[in-house]
Design a protein around this motif. Structure first.
Motif, mmCIF file in Angstrom:
data_model
loop_
_atom_site.group_PDB
_atom_site.id
_atom_site.type_symbol
_atom_site.label_atom_id
_atom_site.label_comp_id
_atom_site.label_asym_id
_atom_site.label_seq_id
_atom_site.Cartn_x
_atom_site.Cartn_y
_atom_site.Cartn_z
ATOM 1 N N LEU A 47 13.110 -0.701 24.082
ATOM 2 C CA LEU A 47 12.393 -1.568 23.136
ATOM 3 C C LEU A 47 12.773 -1.205 21.700
ATOM 4 C CD1 LEU A 47 8.883 -1.811 24.814
ATOM 5 C CD2 LEU A 47 10.506 -3.681 24.464
ATOM 6 N N GLN A 48 12.897 0.092 21.425
ATOM 7 C CA GLN A 48 13.319 0.520 20.087
ATOM 8 C C GLN A 48 14.745 0.042 19.808
ATOM 9 O OE1 GLN A 48 11.668 1.839 17.564
ATOM 10 N NE2 GLN A 48 13.525 1.767 16.346
ATOM 11 N N ASP A 49 15.632 0.180 20.795
ATOM 12 C CA ASP A 49 17.011 -0.300 20.638
ATOM 13 C C ASP A 49 17.036 -1.805 20.352
ATOM 14 O OD1 ASP A 49 17.878 2.262 21.240
ATOM 15 O OD2 ASP A 49 18.493 1.763 23.297
ATOM 16 N N LEU A 50 16.189 -2.556 21.066
ATOM 17 C CA LEU A 50 16.131 -4.007 20.863
ATOM 18 C C LEU A 50 15.699 -4.345 19.447
ATOM 19 C CD1 LEU A 50 14.535 -5.082 24.251
ATOM 20 C CD2 LEU A 50 16.853 -5.615 23.470
ATOM 21 N N ARG A 51 14.636 -3.678 18.973
ATOM 22 C CA ARG A 51 14.159 -3.940 17.602
ATOM 23 C C ARG A 51 15.251 -3.665 16.587
ATOM 24 N NH1 ARG A 51 9.343 -1.776 19.708
ATOM 25 N NH2 ARG A 51 9.948 0.340 19.152
ATOM 26 N N GLN A 52 15.927 -2.520 16.750
ATOM 27 C CA GLN A 52 16.969 -2.135 15.804
ATOM 28 C C GLN A 52 18.158 -3.094 15.876
ATOM 29 O OE1 GLN A 52 18.022 1.966 16.075
ATOM 30 N NE2 GLN A 52 19.453 1.872 14.368
ATOM 31 N N SER A 53 18.575 -3.455 17.065
ATOM 32 C CA SER A 53 19.707 -4.375 17.214
ATOM 33 C C SER A 53 19.392 -5.732 16.594
ATOM 34 C CB SER A 53 20.066 -4.545 18.692
ATOM 35 O OG SER A 53 20.538 -3.340 19.233
ATOM 36 N N LEU A 54 18.174 -6.224 16.798
ATOM 37 C CA LEU A 54 17.791 -7.505 16.216
ATOM 38 C C LEU A 54 17.776 -7.417 14.693
ATOM 39 C CD1 LEU A 54 16.866 -10.429 16.707
ATOM 40 C CD2 LEU A 54 14.514 -9.579 16.718
ATOM 41 N N ALA A 55 17.198 -6.347 14.169
ATOM 42 C CA ALA A 55 17.110 -6.177 12.712
ATOM 43 C C ALA A 55 18.493 -6.085 12.071
ATOM 44 C CB ALA A 55 16.299 -4.930 12.376
ATOM 45 N N GLU A 56 19.434 -5.493 12.791
ATOM 46 C CA GLU A 56 20.789 -5.315 12.256
ATOM 47 C C GLU A 56 21.734 -6.441 12.655
ATOM 48 O OE1 GLU A 56 21.906 -1.391 13.509
ATOM 49 O OE2 GLU A 56 20.349 -0.453 12.276
ATOM 50 N N GLY A 57 21.236 -7.418 13.406
ATOM 51 C CA GLY A 57 22.054 -8.563 13.792
ATOM 52 C C GLY A 57 23.150 -8.236 14.785
ATOM 53 N N ARG A 58 22.946 -7.225 15.615
ATOM 54 C CA ARG A 58 23.948 -6.818 16.608
ATOM 55 C C ARG A 58 23.614 -7.459 17.951
ATOM 56 N NH1 ARG A 58 23.395 -1.526 17.560
ATOM 57 N NH2 ARG A 58 21.526 -1.281 16.318
ATOM 58 N N ALA A 59 24.061 -8.700 18.120
ATOM 59 C CA ALA A 59 23.722 -9.480 19.316
ATOM 60 C C ALA A 59 24.259 -8.850 20.593
ATOM 61 C CB ALA A 59 24.246 -10.907 19.169
ATOM 62 N N THR A 60 25.460 -8.308 20.566
ATOM 63 C CA THR A 60 26.044 -7.699 21.766
ATOM 64 C C THR A 60 25.207 -6.513 22.230
ATOM 65 O OG1 THR A 60 28.253 -8.385 21.066
ATOM 66 C CG2 THR A 60 28.134 -6.656 22.736
ATOM 67 N N ASP A 61 24.789 -5.672 21.289
ATOM 68 C CA ASP A 61 23.954 -4.515 21.629
ATOM 69 C C ASP A 61 22.583 -4.964 22.122
ATOM 70 O OD1 ASP A 61 26.026 -2.858 20.877
ATOM 71 O OD2 ASP A 61 25.206 -2.441 18.886
ATOM 72 N N LEU A 62 22.064 -6.025 21.523
ATOM 73 C CA LEU A 62 20.762 -6.542 21.933
ATOM 74 C C LEU A 62 20.824 -7.036 23.377
ATOM 75 C CD1 LEU A 62 18.225 -8.287 19.809
ATOM 76 C CD2 LEU A 62 18.806 -9.393 21.928
ATOM 77 N N VAL A 63 21.858 -7.762 23.724
ATOM 78 C CA VAL A 63 22.016 -8.269 25.095
ATOM 79 C C VAL A 63 22.175 -7.106 26.067
ATOM 80 C CG1 VAL A 63 23.559 -9.558 26.638
ATOM 81 C CG2 VAL A 63 22.880 -10.539 24.449
ATOM 82 N N ARG A 64 22.964 -6.117 25.702
ATOM 83 C CA ARG A 64 23.173 -4.958 26.576
ATOM 84 C C ARG A 64 21.843 -4.219 26.823
ATOM 85 N NH1 ARG A 64 27.873 -3.083 25.149
ATOM 86 N NH2 ARG A 64 27.183 -2.555 23.060
ATOM 87 N N ALA A 65 21.079 -3.976 25.763
ATOM 88 C CA ALA A 65 19.794 -3.280 25.914
ATOM 89 C C ALA A 65 18.803 -4.117 26.725
ATOM 90 C CB ALA A 65 19.217 -2.940 24.543
ATOM 91 N N ALA A 66 18.808 -5.429 26.525
ATOM 92 C CA ALA A 66 17.903 -6.306 27.272
ATOM 93 C C ALA A 66 18.270 -6.323 28.755
ATOM 94 C CB ALA A 66 17.920 -7.720 26.696
ATOM 95 N N ARG A 67 19.562 -6.301 29.065
ATOM 96 C CA ARG A 67 19.987 -6.247 30.472
ATOM 97 C C ARG A 67 19.521 -4.957 31.139
ATOM 98 N NH1 ARG A 67 25.253 -9.100 29.190
ATOM 99 N NH2 ARG A 67 24.844 -11.173 29.999
ATOM 100 N N MET A 68 19.680 -3.851 30.426
ATOM 101 C CA MET A 68 19.237 -2.571 30.976
ATOM 102 C C MET A 68 17.725 -2.553 31.156
ATOM 103 S SD MET A 68 21.578 0.300 29.176
ATOM 104 C CE MET A 68 23.058 -0.245 28.373
ATOM 105 N N LEU A 69 17.023 -3.132 30.196
ATOM 106 C CA LEU A 69 15.566 -3.203 30.296
ATOM 107 C C LEU A 69 15.145 -4.051 31.495
ATOM 108 C CD1 LEU A 69 12.892 -2.386 28.969
ATOM 109 C CD2 LEU A 69 13.044 -4.462 27.618
ATOM 110 N N GLY A 99 13.690 -17.724 18.266
ATOM 111 C CA GLY A 99 13.315 -17.432 19.641
ATOM 112 C C GLY A 99 13.462 -15.950 19.955
ATOM 113 N N GLN A 100 14.526 -15.333 19.472
ATOM 114 C CA GLN A 100 14.724 -13.901 19.698
ATOM 115 C C GLN A 100 13.536 -13.100 19.170
ATOM 116 O OE1 GLN A 100 18.458 -13.564 17.544
ATOM 117 N NE2 GLN A 100 19.384 -12.671 19.378
ATOM 118 N N ALA A 101 13.142 -13.362 17.942
ATOM 119 C CA ALA A 101 12.038 -12.617 17.326
ATOM 120 C C ALA A 101 10.739 -12.819 18.106
ATOM 121 C CB ALA A 101 11.867 -13.034 15.872
ATOM 122 N N ALA A 102 10.480 -14.049 18.495
ATOM 123 C CA ALA A 102 9.248 -14.343 19.238
ATOM 124 C C ALA A 102 9.267 -13.689 20.617
ATOM 125 C CB ALA A 102 9.060 -15.850 19.367
ATOM 126 N N ILE A 103 10.401 -13.760 21.290
ATOM 127 C CA ILE A 103 10.501 -13.193 22.633
ATOM 128 C C ILE A 103 10.442 -11.677 22.576
ATOM 129 C CG2 ILE A 103 11.988 -12.940 24.664
ATOM 130 C CD1 ILE A 103 12.965 -15.850 24.034
#
Length: 126
Positions: A47-69, A99-103
């Motif tokens: 969840l921390q990784d997701l917040r940070q990835s979203l804040a920094e605009g790193r979509a690839t990292d966000l998808v990777r962390a969400a898949r692991m989650l 949608g990303q922020a809300a989800i």
């Protein structure tokens, strides 16, 4: 004068008790508690990784962390967490920043409630 409406987010979470039972049957109480403890820590970290990835605009990292989650959630029977994590992946792949922020906010709420529900379910079965 306009009135503001305050929305209350009170959504139930879904757990798969069969998945938890299978973990306890396969690993025993001590092993299952270790696995669930690691999953809990992993969930918080993801969840921390997701917040940070979203804040920094790193979509690839966000998808990777969400898949692991989603995988961790499915492994320990947190079906709501897994489903909402997959929703976050779809919103990210579609480029839907709102949608990303809300989800992600929803995922954080459900994640916390799921952790509580898993431990409550464990307490009822022990």
């Amino acid at each position: 004068m306009a009135e503001l409406a305050r929305l209350r987010h009170d959504e139930g979470v879904r757990l798969d008790p069969d998945a938890l039972s299978a973990i306890y049957a396969e690993l025993g109480e001590r092993g299952a508690e270790k696995l669930i403890g690691r999953a809990t820590e992993d969930l918080a970290g993801r969840l921390q990784d997701l917040r940070q990835s979203l804040a920094e605009g790193r979509a690839t990292d966000l998808v990777r962390a969400a898949r692991m989650l989603a995988q961790v959630g499915a492994q320990v029977g947190m079906t709501s967490v897994a489903r909402v994590a997959r929703d976050l992946i779809r919103a990210t792949e579609a480029g839907d920043a709102t949608g990303q922020a809300a989800i992600l906010a929803r995922l954080e709420r459900i994640g916390q409630r799921s952790l509580t529900a898993v431990w409550d379910l464990h307490d009822m079965t022990v």
